[in-house]
Enzyme design. Structure first.
Site, PDB file in Angstrom:
ATOM      1  N   LYS A  14       0.832  -1.216   0.000  1.00  9.06           N
ATOM      2  CA  LYS A  14       0.000   0.000   0.000  1.00  9.06           C
ATOM      3  C   LYS A  14       0.864   1.262   0.000  1.00  9.06           C
ATOM      4  O   LYS A  14       0.653   2.154  -0.819  1.00  9.06           O
ATOM      5  CB  LYS A  14      -0.926   0.014   1.233  1.00  9.06           C
ATOM      6  CG  LYS A  14      -1.858  -1.188   1.329  1.00  9.06           C
ATOM      7  CD  LYS A  14      -2.776  -1.091   2.531  1.00  9.06           C
ATOM      8  CE  LYS A  14      -2.059  -1.097   3.869  1.00  9.06           C
ATOM      9  NZ  LYS A  14      -1.554  -2.423   4.296  1.00  9.06           N
ATOM     10  N   ARG A  89      -9.555   0.826   8.534  1.00 14.28           N
ATOM     11  CA  ARG A  89      -9.193  -0.539   8.914  1.00 14.28           C
ATOM     12  C   ARG A  89     -10.298  -1.237   9.685  1.00 14.28           C
ATOM     13  O   ARG A  89     -10.146  -2.411  10.032  1.00 14.28           O
ATOM     14  CB  ARG A  89      -7.923  -0.512   9.774  1.00 14.28           C
ATOM     15  CG  ARG A  89      -6.623  -0.750   8.984  1.00 14.28           C
ATOM     16  CD  ARG A  89      -5.457  -0.607   9.958  1.00 14.28           C
ATOM     17  NE  ARG A  89      -4.284  -1.338   9.577  1.00 14.28           N
ATOM     18  CZ  ARG A  89      -3.227  -0.790   8.959  1.00 14.28           C
ATOM     19  NH1 ARG A  89      -3.241   0.453   8.592  1.00 14.28           N
ATOM     20  NH2 ARG A  89      -2.160  -1.532   8.714  1.00 14.28           N
ATOM     21  N   ARG A 128      11.945  -5.975   5.333  1.00 17.95           N
ATOM     22  CA  ARG A 128      11.942  -4.540   5.647  1.00 17.95           C
ATOM     23  C   ARG A 128      12.430  -4.311   7.080  1.00 17.95           C
ATOM     24  O   ARG A 128      13.112  -3.327   7.351  1.00 17.95           O
ATOM     25  CB  ARG A 128      10.530  -3.965   5.471  1.00 17.95           C
ATOM     26  CG  ARG A 128      10.459  -2.472   5.745  1.00 17.95           C
ATOM     27  CD  ARG A 128       9.132  -1.863   5.381  1.00 17.95           C
ATOM     28  NE  ARG A 128       8.058  -2.320   6.245  1.00 17.95           N
ATOM     29  CZ  ARG A 128       6.782  -1.982   6.102  1.00 17.95           C
ATOM     30  NH1 ARG A 128       6.417  -1.176   5.118  1.00 17.95           N
ATOM     31  NH2 ARG A 128       5.857  -2.427   6.921  1.00 17.95           N
ATOM     32  N   ARG A 134      11.541  -0.897  12.593  1.00 15.15           N
ATOM     33  CA  ARG A 134      10.188  -1.046  13.120  1.00 15.15           C
ATOM     34  C   ARG A 134      10.059  -2.346  13.902  1.00 15.15           C
ATOM     35  O   ARG A 134      10.269  -3.430  13.344  1.00 15.15           O
ATOM     36  CB  ARG A 134       9.164  -1.025  11.972  1.00 15.15           C
ATOM     37  CG  ARG A 134       8.849   0.359  11.486  1.00 15.15           C
ATOM     38  CD  ARG A 134       7.942   0.352  10.288  1.00 15.15           C
ATOM     39  NE  ARG A 134       6.659  -0.314  10.500  1.00 15.15           N
ATOM     40  CZ  ARG A 134       5.678  -0.296   9.626  1.00 15.15           C
ATOM     41  NH1 ARG A 134       5.827   0.355   8.472  1.00 15.15           N
ATOM     42  NH2 ARG A 134       4.547  -0.921   9.872  1.00 15.15           N
ATOM     43  N   ARG A 146      -0.553  -9.044  13.308  1.00 14.26           N
ATOM     44  CA  ARG A 146      -1.023  -7.987  12.395  1.00 14.26           C
ATOM     45  C   ARG A 146      -1.933  -8.598  11.325  1.00 14.26           C
ATOM     46  O   ARG A 146      -2.945  -8.013  10.966  1.00 14.26           O
ATOM     47  CB  ARG A 146       0.170  -7.279  11.730  1.00 14.26           C
ATOM     48  CG  ARG A 146       0.954  -6.439  12.718  1.00 14.26           C
ATOM     49  CD  ARG A 146       2.306  -6.051  12.169  1.00 14.26           C
ATOM     50  NE  ARG A 146       2.220  -5.131  11.039  1.00 14.26           N
ATOM     51  CZ  ARG A 146       3.268  -4.770  10.320  1.00 14.26           C
ATOM     52  NH1 ARG A 146       4.473  -5.235  10.602  1.00 14.26           N
ATOM     53  NH2 ARG A 146       3.121  -3.928   9.318  1.00 14.26           N
TER      54      ARG A 146
HETATM   55  P1  B4P Z   1       4.117  -1.915   2.175  1.00 11.66           P
HETATM   56  O1  B4P Z   1       3.249  -3.059   1.845  1.00 11.66           O
HETATM   57  O2  B4P Z   1       4.113  -0.768   1.258  1.00 11.66           O
HETATM   58  O3  B4P Z   1       3.722  -1.548   3.666  1.00 11.66           O
HETATM   59  P2  B4P Z   1       2.223  -1.157   4.065  1.00 11.66           P
HETATM   60  O4  B4P Z   1       1.283  -2.271   3.737  1.00 11.66           O
HETATM   61  O5  B4P Z   1       1.908   0.176   3.487  1.00 11.66           O
HETATM   62  O6  B4P Z   1       2.306  -0.888   5.576  1.00 11.66           O
HETATM   63  P3  B4P Z   1       1.742  -1.699   6.812  1.00 11.66           P
HETATM   64  O7  B4P Z   1       0.368  -2.231   6.578  1.00 11.66           O
HETATM   65  O8  B4P Z   1       2.811  -2.640   7.172  1.00 11.66           O
HETATM   66  O9  B4P Z   1       1.723  -0.694   7.966  1.00 11.66           O
HETATM   67  P4  B4P Z   1       0.898   0.610   8.351  1.00 11.66           P
HETATM   68  O10 B4P Z   1       1.901   1.685   8.380  1.00 11.66           O
HETATM   69  O11 B4P Z   1      -0.335   0.860   7.543  1.00 11.66           O
HETATM   70  O12 B4P Z   1       5.577  -2.396   2.278  1.00 11.66           O
HETATM   71  C1  B4P Z   1       5.978  -3.626   2.832  1.00 11.66           C
HETATM   72  C2  B4P Z   1       7.297  -4.070   2.257  1.00 11.66           C
HETATM   73  O13 B4P Z   1       7.044  -4.781   1.035  1.00 11.66           O
HETATM   74  C3  B4P Z   1       8.261  -2.947   1.898  1.00 11.66           C
HETATM   75  O14 B4P Z   1       9.537  -3.301   2.344  1.00 11.66           O
HETATM   76  C4  B4P Z   1       8.218  -2.878   0.372  1.00 11.66           C
HETATM   77  O15 B4P Z   1       9.438  -2.486  -0.185  1.00 11.66           O
HETATM   78  C5  B4P Z   1       7.900  -4.310   0.007  1.00 11.66           C
HETATM   79  N1  B4P Z   1       7.183  -4.429  -1.262  1.00 11.66           N
HETATM   80  C6  B4P Z   1       6.193  -3.630  -1.703  1.00 11.66           C
HETATM   81  N2  B4P Z   1       5.759  -4.037  -2.913  1.00 11.66           N
HETATM   82  C7  B4P Z   1       6.495  -5.167  -3.217  1.00 11.66           C
HETATM   83  C8  B4P Z   1       6.508  -6.040  -4.344  1.00 11.66           C
HETATM   84  N3  B4P Z   1       5.689  -5.894  -5.387  1.00 11.66           N
HETATM   85  N4  B4P Z   1       7.380  -7.087  -4.337  1.00 11.66           N
HETATM   86  C9  B4P Z   1       8.219  -7.258  -3.282  1.00 11.66           C
HETATM   87  N5  B4P Z   1       8.260  -6.451  -2.212  1.00 11.66           N
HETATM   88  C10 B4P Z   1       7.400  -5.403  -2.175  1.00 11.66           C
HETATM   89  O16 B4P Z   1       0.377   0.235   9.824  1.00 11.66           O
HETATM   90  C11 B4P Z   1       1.253  -0.070  10.889  1.00 11.66           C
HETATM   91  C12 B4P Z   1       0.482  -0.132  12.210  1.00 11.66           C
HETATM   92  O17 B4P Z   1      -0.120   1.162  12.491  1.00 11.66           O
HETATM   93  C13 B4P Z   1      -0.706  -1.095  12.267  1.00 11.66           C
HETATM   94  O18 B4P Z   1      -0.311  -2.411  12.593  1.00 11.66           O
HETATM   95  C14 B4P Z   1      -1.556  -0.430  13.381  1.00 11.66           C
HETATM   96  O19 B4P Z   1      -1.048  -0.730  14.648  1.00 11.66           O
HETATM   97  C15 B4P Z   1      -1.376   1.046  13.146  1.00 11.66           C
HETATM   98  N6  B4P Z   1      -2.415   1.628  12.278  1.00 11.66           N
HETATM   99  C16 B4P Z   1      -2.203   2.218  11.060  1.00 11.66           C
HETATM  100  N7  B4P Z   1      -3.362   2.634  10.530  1.00 11.66           N
HETATM  101  C17 B4P Z   1      -4.346   2.295  11.428  1.00 11.66           C
HETATM  102  C18 B4P Z   1      -5.765   2.436  11.427  1.00 11.66           C
HETATM  103  N8  B4P Z   1      -6.408   3.002  10.394  1.00 11.66           N
HETATM  104  N9  B4P Z   1      -6.456   1.959  12.492  1.00 11.66           N
HETATM  105  C19 B4P Z   1      -5.836   1.394  13.526  1.00 11.66           C
HETATM  106  N10 B4P Z   1      -4.491   1.209  13.586  1.00 11.66           N
HETATM  107  C20 B4P Z   1      -3.745   1.670  12.550  1.00 11.66           C
END
Ligand code: B4P
Length: 190
Positions: A14, A89, A128, A134, A146
């Site tokens: 995302k 979420r 990552r 993190r 998660r």
């Molecule tokens: P991403 O996949 O981009 O990470 P993300 O989903 O955006 O973030 P995530 O869900 O982990 O955390 P968030 O900050 O929302 O990247 C993951 C990895 O994959 C990276 O290293 C990237 O390089 C790699 N990658 C991407 N595309 C790839 C591909 N095609 N091939 C290979 N590798 C690839 O949330 C963190 C915490 O915040 C939650 O657990 C919660 O505690 C809290 N939180 C956030 N929003 C909330 C909400 N709305 N309500 C309640 N809690 C919330």
């Protein structure tokens, strides 16, 4: 306005894809994860409360994240549209978002849901975690929690947006560029 929900489990891409889409479509990126990590880095009371939950892989309370999004929407009155990344979420968050957008005479244009299997998610997050610092990316049990939180509380949102005819499923495994192309095609067809 073009208002997109970029949806998917933790590690589905995302944040990665949002960074590409905001430039192409001139949208404001609202990542609740990034905003919360900013609060933690700034040492605010909200950040302190969020940190203990995030480090365990639990969701932060709805009232906290809804309040954050409300103030970001108010602070961007001239936006052409928004990408909501990691928000909503829960059903309560999705209902609150609909209300907030209705107050601005706009609505969600579409929900783009990235499909990635659990094994690939763990692999990406642990990778990552080696340099992100993190806590929630470094421990398999926390990653599992998660994914469990996602399955229990977040996955039902597909039905929420499906019922509004706004759900688009996108294969999230492949190169970042390939996935970006699929997302752009889906957005251009909205
Ligand atoms: P991403 O996949 O981009 O990470 P993300 O989903 O955006 O973030 P995530 O869900 O982990 O955390 P968030 O900050 O929302 O990247 C993951 C990895 O994959 C990276 O290293 C990237 O390089 C790699 N990658 C991407 N595309 C790839 C591909 N095609 N091939 C290979 N590798 C690839 O949330 C963190 C915490 O915040 C939650 O657990 C919660 O505690 C809290 N939180 C956030 N929003 C909330 C909400 N709305 N309500 C309640 N809690 C919330």
């Amino acid at each position: 306005m073009l208002n997109l929900v970029l949806f998917g489990p933790p590690g589905s891409g995302k944040g990665t894809q949002s960074a590409l889409l905001i430039d192409k479509y001139n949208l404001v990126h609202l990542s609740t994860g990034d905003i919360l990590r900013g609060e933690i880095a700034a040492g605010t009371a909200l950040g302190l409360e969020a940190k203990s939950l995030m480090d365990k892989g639990d969701l932060v309370p709805d009232s906290v994240v809804i309040g954050m999004i409300k103030s970001k929407l108010e602070n961007n009155p001239d936006a052409k549209g928004f990408i909501f990344d990691g928000f909503p979420r829960t059903t309560a968050q999705a209902e609150a978002l609909d209300t907030l957008l209705a107050e601005l005479n706009t609505a969600i244009s579409g929900m783009l849901s990235l499909q990635v299997d659990d094994e690939e998610l763990s692999k990406r997050l642990l990778l990552r975690g080696k340099d992100s610092g993190r806590a929630d990316d470094q421990d398999e049990n926390i990653i599992r929690n998660r994914i469990k939180e996602y399955n229990n509380k977040t996955l039902p949102l597909k039905e929420f947006y499906g019922a509004q005819n706004k759900l688009q499923e996108i294969e999230g495994v492949g190169s970042i560029e390939e996935i970006n192309q699929k997302l752009c095609t889906a957005i251009d067809n909205l």
